[in-house]
Enzyme design. Structure first.
Site, PDB file in Angstrom:
ATOM      1  N   GLU A 106      -0.746 -10.722   3.431  1.00  9.93           N
ATOM      2  CA  GLU A 106      -0.467  -9.852   4.590  1.00  9.93           C
ATOM      3  C   GLU A 106      -0.800 -10.606   5.868  1.00  9.93           C
ATOM      4  OE1 GLU A 106      -2.985  -6.556   3.635  1.00  9.93           O
ATOM      5  OE2 GLU A 106      -1.340  -5.410   2.742  1.00  9.93           O
TER       6      GLU A 106
ATOM      7  N   GLY B 299       0.516  -0.982   6.417  1.00 16.76           N
ATOM      8  CA  GLY B 299      -0.534   0.013   6.589  1.00 16.76           C
ATOM      9  C   GLY B 299      -1.842  -0.650   6.986  1.00 16.76           C
ATOM     10  N   ALA B 300      -2.884   0.126   7.039  1.00 19.80           N
ATOM     11  CA  ALA B 300      -4.227  -0.390   7.313  1.00 19.80           C
ATOM     12  C   ALA B 300      -5.249   0.588   6.743  1.00 19.80           C
ATOM     13  CB  ALA B 300      -4.457  -0.556   8.812  1.00 19.80           C
ATOM     14  N   ASP B 301      -6.440   0.047   6.472  1.00 24.39           N
ATOM     15  CA  ASP B 301      -7.510   0.927   5.988  1.00 24.39           C
ATOM     16  C   ASP B 301      -8.276   1.545   7.146  1.00 24.39           C
ATOM     17  OD1 ASP B 301      -7.307   0.401   3.067  1.00 24.39           O
ATOM     18  OD2 ASP B 301      -7.633  -1.635   3.768  1.00 24.39           O
TER      19      ASP B 301
ATOM     20  N   GLY C 227      -6.511  -2.835  -0.751  1.00 27.52           N
ATOM     21  CA  GLY C 227      -5.574  -2.908  -1.880  1.00 27.52           C
ATOM     22  C   GLY C 227      -5.492  -4.319  -2.439  1.00 27.52           C
TER      23      GLY C 227
ATOM     24  N   LYS D 259      -7.299   7.167   9.241  1.00 21.94           N
ATOM     25  CA  LYS D 259      -7.637   5.733   9.308  1.00 21.94           C
ATOM     26  C   LYS D 259      -8.284   5.363  10.641  1.00 21.94           C
ATOM     27  CE  LYS D 259      -5.611   5.101   5.287  1.00 21.94           C
ATOM     28  NZ  LYS D 259      -4.505   4.172   5.124  1.00 21.94           N
TER      29      LYS D 259
ATOM     30  N   LYS E  49      -8.025  -4.355   6.765  1.00 24.56           N
ATOM     31  CA  LYS E  49      -7.001  -4.257   5.725  1.00 24.56           C
ATOM     32  C   LYS E  49      -7.534  -4.927   4.469  1.00 24.56           C
ATOM     33  CE  LYS E  49      -2.735  -5.239   6.657  1.00 24.56           C
ATOM     34  NZ  LYS E  49      -2.375  -4.100   5.780  1.00 24.56           N
TER      35      LYS E  49
ATOM     36  N   GLY F 112       0.833  -1.208   0.000  1.00 22.45           N
ATOM     37  CA  GLY F 112       0.000   0.000   0.000  1.00 22.45           C
ATOM     38  C   GLY F 112       0.864   1.253   0.000  1.00 22.45           C
TER      39      GLY F 112
HETATM   40  O1  DER Z   1      -4.448  -3.377   1.312  1.00 22.10           O
HETATM   41  C1  DER Z   1      -3.919  -3.234   2.399  1.00 22.10           C
HETATM   42  O2  DER Z   1      -4.080  -3.987   3.380  1.00 22.10           O
HETATM   43  C2  DER Z   1      -3.109  -1.970   2.622  1.00 22.10           C
HETATM   44  O3  DER Z   1      -2.148  -2.157   3.627  1.00 22.10           O
HETATM   45  C3  DER Z   1      -4.093  -0.911   3.067  1.00 22.10           C
HETATM   46  O4  DER Z   1      -4.731  -1.423   4.156  1.00 22.10           O
HETATM   47  C4  DER Z   1      -3.441   0.421   3.394  1.00 22.10           C
HETATM   48  O5  DER Z   1      -3.160   1.017   2.190  1.00 22.10           O
HETATM   49  P1  DER Z   1      -2.741   2.559   2.143  1.00 22.10           P
HETATM   50  O6  DER Z   1      -1.500   2.678   3.022  1.00 22.10           O
HETATM   51  O7  DER Z   1      -2.451   2.801   0.692  1.00 22.10           O
HETATM   52  O8  DER Z   1      -3.888   3.363   2.677  1.00 22.10           O
END
Ligand code: DER
Length: 233
Positions: A107, A86-88, A101, A125, A98, A29
């Site tokens: 993951e 990362g995370a949504d 993406g 987030k 998550k 991400g």
């Molecule tokens: O797809 C995923 O799990 C990514 O880690 C997403 O959760 C975070 O993507 P971003 O950093 O582009 O917001």
């Protein structure tokens, strides 16, 4: 500060926890991208040595190859020292959504095998409940995906669930790195006990995995306009 600058700040802070000799889970991400760039930079300048990266997607694998980060996989390294991703969404208990993406399966495999899992986010987030800002993705097998999608939608009818097959720009089903499809679940209301919801989803035979990462993050680094916050489990 732009959102991307905040993502970079969170990512760089997380990389401060990386030590030479570590086996590192490399996230996917736009936020994790900054962490992977930073790790490569420190390797290039000799500030980090003897790192092995375990990429969480083909996309991150490509990025790491182009940056010269030594790579391996879970078969060779079944225990990961530290994963950065990362995370949504991040809820108050540090449960995550998550997978928006499309990389949730790899993951979750890698982040389930890590000793320490640092999540890096910008403040947008942070949510009060799962699904507050968008989809909770579910990876499903392509065989009879509509059957699985309808079962998922029905299961969460109480929360006003809408289930939608993720499609690419051409209208074809999005295909994950693992040759599966993604059904996105949109919840109008709180789904309640997340563990109960998780177990119910995973009981469906056509489901491979879902995007709720419960009780997995050890640390969440949040970059906001007023500074960086580090939340520990
Ligand atoms: O797809 C995923 O799990 C990514 O880690 C997403 O959760 C975070 O993507 P971003 O950093 O582009 O917001």
């Amino acid at each position: 500060l732009t959102q991307d600058e905040l993502k970079k700040i969170a990512a760089y802070k997380a990389v401060e926890f990386v030590q030479s000799g570590m086996v590192l889970g490399l996230g996917t991400g736009s936020t994790a991208k900054h962490a992977v760039d930073r790790i490569a930079e420190l390797l290039r300048h000799g500030k980090l040595t003897n790192i092995v990266g375990i990429p969480t997607s083909k996309k991150t694998h490509q990025q790491a190859v182009s940056l010269g980060i030594p790579l391996s996989d879970l078969d060779s390294h079944p225990v990961v020292d530290l994963a950065i991703d990362g995370a949504d969404e991040v809820d108050p208990d540090l449960n995550l959504v998550k997978g928006r993406g499309g990389s949730l399966l790899r993951e979750k495999m890698i982040e389930s095998a890590t000793k320490k899992f640092i999540v890096i986010v910008d403040e947008t987030k942070l949510v009060s409940r799962v699904g507050a800002t968008g989809a909770m993705p579910v990876e499903v097998v392509p065989f009879c995906w509509k059957f699985t999608q309808d079962r998922l939608q029905g299961m969460f009818g109480y929360a006003g669930c809408a289930a939608k097959l993720r499609r690419d720009a051409g209208g074809e089903p999005f295909v994950t790195d693992n040759k599966n499809y993604i059904v996105d679940l949109f919840f109008e209301k709180d789904i309640g006990d997340l563990k109960v919801a998780s177990d119910a989803i995973l009981r469906l035979a056509g489901v491979v995995e879902h995007g709720m990462f419960l009780d997995m993050a050890t640390t969440v680094i949040v970059a906001g306009e007023l500074g960086v916050t580090i939340k520990n489990k």
